[in-house]
Design a protein around this motif. Structure first.
Motif, PDB file in Angstrom:
ATOM      1  N   PHE A  73       0.806  -1.223   0.000  1.00  0.00           N
ATOM      2  CA  PHE A  73       0.000   0.000   0.000  1.00  0.00           C
ATOM      3  C   PHE A  73       0.839   1.274   0.000  1.00  0.00           C
ATOM      4  O   PHE A  73       0.285   2.368   0.075  1.00  0.00           O
ATOM      5  N   GLN A  74       2.177   1.136  -0.046  1.00  0.00           N
ATOM      6  CA  GLN A  74       3.068   2.297   0.032  1.00  0.00           C
ATOM      7  C   GLN A  74       2.725   3.147   1.255  1.00  0.00           C
ATOM      8  O   GLN A  74       2.599   4.365   1.181  1.00  0.00           O
ATOM      9  N   CYS A  75       2.582   2.481   2.378  1.00  0.00           N
ATOM     10  CA  CYS A  75       2.207   3.125   3.640  1.00  0.00           C
ATOM     11  C   CYS A  75       3.338   2.919   4.635  1.00  0.00           C
ATOM     12  O   CYS A  75       3.491   1.830   5.198  1.00  0.00           O
ATOM     13  N   HIS A  76       4.155   3.946   4.837  1.00  0.00           N
ATOM     14  CA  HIS A  76       5.309   3.863   5.720  1.00  0.00           C
ATOM     15  C   HIS A  76       4.942   4.384   7.105  1.00  0.00           C
ATOM     16  O   HIS A  76       4.720   5.573   7.289  1.00  0.00           O
ATOM     17  N   ASP A  77       4.865   3.482   8.070  1.00  0.00           N
ATOM     18  CA  ASP A  77       4.512   3.818   9.446  1.00  0.00           C
ATOM     19  C   ASP A  77       5.801   3.888  10.259  1.00  0.00           C
ATOM     20  O   ASP A  77       6.444   2.871  10.510  1.00  0.00           O
ATOM     21  N   THR A  78       6.183   5.083  10.688  1.00  0.00           N
ATOM     22  CA  THR A  78       7.458   5.261  11.391  1.00  0.00           C
ATOM     23  C   THR A  78       7.517   4.439  12.663  1.00  0.00           C
ATOM     24  O   THR A  78       8.484   3.703  12.898  1.00  0.00           O
ATOM     25  N   CYS A  79       6.511   4.555  13.513  1.00  0.00           N
ATOM     26  CA  CYS A  79       6.508   3.848  14.791  1.00  0.00           C
ATOM     27  C   CYS A  79       6.190   2.363  14.643  1.00  0.00           C
ATOM     28  O   CYS A  79       6.427   1.589  15.572  1.00  0.00           O
TER      29      CYS A  79
END
Length: 419
Positions: free
Chosen positions: A323-329
């Motif tokens: 999904f090209q969803c970069h979640d930092t935490c």
């Protein structure tokens, strides 16, 4: 590179903060009034104030230290958390008091309204974890204000259209914050996020500070879940505290076990521990109004920890690739989203179990499903609107090589080059 970023904060952050704070002061001067009645739902000030302080410690210390895990982003992780929290809380007090202003001409403020405002702020702090390090403080303030607005709107819709109890609607903050944050980070996706950012890493020192935030959250979570329970029924309040503690205890033990099992070397993973031991508190918080037995809370905590740990292990990379969803935490979905959905499901099943009338059970099922769909719809919609607004270059987002770096925003005199 420092001069390139100085105008960004000078010409955008300072005017924004001064404009907002001046506006808040004017609104508070004309429309805010401290409640003269010392009673808060049957509880006097001295009894309610410790619970308010517990929630305050969670929002400021817990979330603040939790965001210090990045090696070169500790100043920003803790400092921006405080900035966002105090701005969002002031805004939430105003939004939550609109109904009081409409009928009375004044917004009444007491400890309960402060607690509700801080809980609205907590949903924004959950979302900010997904974009941590990839945004500037202007972005974060706008995210918080827009998300608090969306959360209060969702709360009003649930209570007005679906007659959801205030406690149940507010406790959906975990689900709302998780989906809002994921939508914002999806809209703000950067090219090259598939590869780890150059400064997106942590070490033992930052990991220890971040673990301190987890400890604060773990210790005060029973107050967070029970603070809005009706004080006129002490048994229910005590049950909420005990259920939350048991769920947290079980999730801590289970997260440790699953972390060892999922490690190729059979060792504990600090990130698993500091994120997934909170899953039980999240899940039981969403279902706190129907959890009456200790074993119910313990089962919820057990399943939540397994779900959270496995999700943490595998979801981040799949969310990024699919999904090209970069979640930092990496914990927005695994610590808050999935356990929040589990808590919603537990609430659904326990309520159906206790319902003797088939017609009432069907009616509750329809309303309960609509509650979840409404929350997700509002959170996704507000997340899209916020993400599109923040994509404007006028906000001057940091370059990829300056992401996760305090030097883009903070002064470091000992690193200055002296001529």
């Amino acid at each position: 590179m420092a001069p390139q970023y100085a105008p960004s904060l000078r010409s955008r952050l300072a005017p924004l903060l001064l404009f907002l704070q001046t506006g808040f002061i004017i609104i508070y001067a004309f429309y805010i009034q401290i409640e003269s009645d010392v009673k808060v739902d049957g509880t006097n000030f001295s009894n309610f104030y410790p619970e308010f302080q517990d929630v305050n410690a969670m929002v400021i210390l817990g979330f603040g230290f939790l965001c210090t895990f990045l090696v070169r982003y500790g100043f920003s992780g803790s400092g921006f958390n405080l900035l966002v929290a105090v701005m969002a809380t002031q805004w939430a007090i105003i939004l939550n008091g609109i109904e009081s202003w409409y009928y009375r001409g004044k917004i009444r403020v007491d400890l309960r309204s402060l607690v509700v405002a801080e809980m609205c702020t907590a949903s924004a702090l959950i979302s900010i974890g997904a974009v941590l390090g990839k945004t500037n403080p202007v972005h974060l303030v706008l995210i918080a204000l827009l998300e608090v607005s969306g959360f209060v709107l969702n709360e009003w819709l649930l209570q007005t259209l679906l007659t959801v109890r205030p406690l149940n609607s507010i406790m959906l903050l975990h689900i709302f914050g998780a989906f809002f944050g994921l939508m914002v980070t999806w809209i703000l996706h950067r090219k090259g996020s598939g590869q780890r950012f150059e400064k997106e890493k942590f070490d033992s020192k930052t990991g220890l500070f971040s673990m301190l935030g987890t400890v604060f959250l773990w210790m005060f979570w029973p107050s967070f879940n029970s603070v809005l329970v009706d004080n006129r029924t002490p048994v229910r309040k005590l049950g909420a505290v005990c259920s939350t503690y048991l769920a947290l205890a079980v999730s801590a033990v289970t997260a440790a076990a699953v972390s060892v099992l999922s490690s190729p070397k059979g060792k504990l993973n600090l990130i698993h521990i500091q994120s997934c031991i909170l899953a039980g508190g999240v899940a039981v918080g969403v279902s706190i109004s129907v959890v009456h037995q200790p074993w119910e809370a313990m089962i919820i905590g057990f399943i939540a920890a397994i779900l959270s740990t496995i999700g943490f292990q595998y979801l981040k990379i799949h969310m990024l690739l699919a999904f090209q969803c970069h979640d930092t935490c990496s914990s927005t979905l695994s610590t808050h989203g999935l356990p929040g959905l589990l808590g919603w499901l537990a609430h659904f099943l326990l309520q159906i179990k206790d319902c003797d009338d088939h017609t009432m059970a069907v009616q509750f099922a329809v309303f309960h499903i609509c509650t979840l769909l409404n929350t997700i719809a509002v959170s996704l919609s507000m997340g899209i609107i916020t993400g599109l607004l923040l994509k404007w270059n006028v906000w001057r987002p940091p370059q990829n090589k300056k992401c996760f770096d305090d030097q883009a925003f903070w002064e470091f005199p000992h690193l200055a080059v002296r001529k």
